[in-house]
Motif scaffolding. Structure first.
Motif, mmCIF file in Angstrom:
data_model
loop_
_atom_site.group_PDB
_atom_site.id
_atom_site.type_symbol
_atom_site.label_atom_id
_atom_site.label_comp_id
_atom_site.label_asym_id
_atom_site.label_seq_id
_atom_site.Cartn_x
_atom_site.Cartn_y
_atom_site.Cartn_z
ATOM 1 N N GLN A 22 6.904 61.228 -108.108
ATOM 2 C CA GLN A 22 6.180 60.706 -108.889
ATOM 3 C C GLN A 22 6.883 59.673 -109.923
ATOM 4 O O GLN A 22 7.902 60.000 -110.444
ATOM 5 C CB GLN A 22 5.423 61.871 -109.816
ATOM 6 C CG GLN A 22 4.423 61.271 -110.971
ATOM 7 C CD GLN A 22 3.760 62.465 -111.409
ATOM 8 O OE1 GLN A 22 4.117 63.431 -111.609
ATOM 9 N NE2 GLN A 22 2.565 62.027 -112.051
ATOM 10 N N LYS A 35 2.147 56.608 -112.254
ATOM 11 C CA LYS A 35 1.626 56.682 -111.025
ATOM 12 C C LYS A 35 1.297 58.066 -110.656
ATOM 13 O O LYS A 35 1.927 59.325 -111.392
ATOM 14 C CB LYS A 35 2.478 55.984 -109.856
ATOM 15 C CG LYS A 35 2.783 54.619 -109.936
ATOM 16 C CD LYS A 35 3.439 53.832 -109.025
ATOM 17 C CE LYS A 35 3.626 52.560 -109.202
ATOM 18 N NZ LYS A 35 4.625 52.237 -107.731
ATOM 19 N N GLN A 36 0.393 58.507 -109.638
ATOM 20 C CA GLN A 36 0.367 59.708 -109.276
ATOM 21 C C GLN A 36 1.300 60.471 -108.249
ATOM 22 O O GLN A 36 1.997 59.675 -107.602
ATOM 23 C CB GLN A 36 -1.154 60.010 -108.617
ATOM 24 C CG GLN A 36 -2.530 59.615 -109.343
ATOM 25 C CD GLN A 36 -3.533 59.767 -108.579
ATOM 26 O OE1 GLN A 36 -3.544 59.886 -107.558
ATOM 27 N NE2 GLN A 36 -4.823 59.883 -109.178
#
Length: 122
Positions: free
Chosen positions: A39, A43-44
């Motif tokens: 990660q 961001k995911q």
């Protein structure tokens, strides 16, 4: 209780290599797969690589040809060899273990490590 312990992260220059290790507690039985996720800020979390007990693997397209995942099933340990690192690889890397067994009904659970920072400088 710390159940997954990661190591090997750090700071490296672009083009360099790092090897991440993750050891799952022996108390976690019936691990059918282990993997690495990462990660980056904002961001995911995304899959980097995953390996199942039988040895099959899958990788994110962005790391294919550069990263290699391996596993020592007997030790509940997974490794991620990262070569030709790029600045875009900078992220917190999380180890994952998938537990699955049958005890009257199917039971599944994911275990996660605390994360290890990988920073790649340009």
């Amino acid at each position: 209780q710390v159940q997954l312990v990661e190591s090997g992260g750090g700071l490296v220059q672009a083009g360099g290599s790092l090897r991440l290790s993750c050891a799952a507690s022996k108390s976690i039985f019936s691990i059918i797969a282990m993997g690495w996720y990462r990660q980056a800020p904002g961001k995911q979390r995304e899959l980097v690589a995953r390996i199942i007990s039988g040895g099959s693997t899958n990788y994110s397209d962005s790391v294919k040809g550069r990263f290699t995942i391996s596993r020592d099933n007997a030790e509940n340990t997974v490794f991620l060899q990262m070569n030709n690192l790029k600045p875009e690889d900078t992220a917190v890397y999380y180890c994952n273990a998938e537990q699955r067994y049958y005890s009257g009904t199917y039971y599944s659970r994911d275990y996660w490590g605390q994360g290890t920072q990988v920073t790649v400088s340009s």
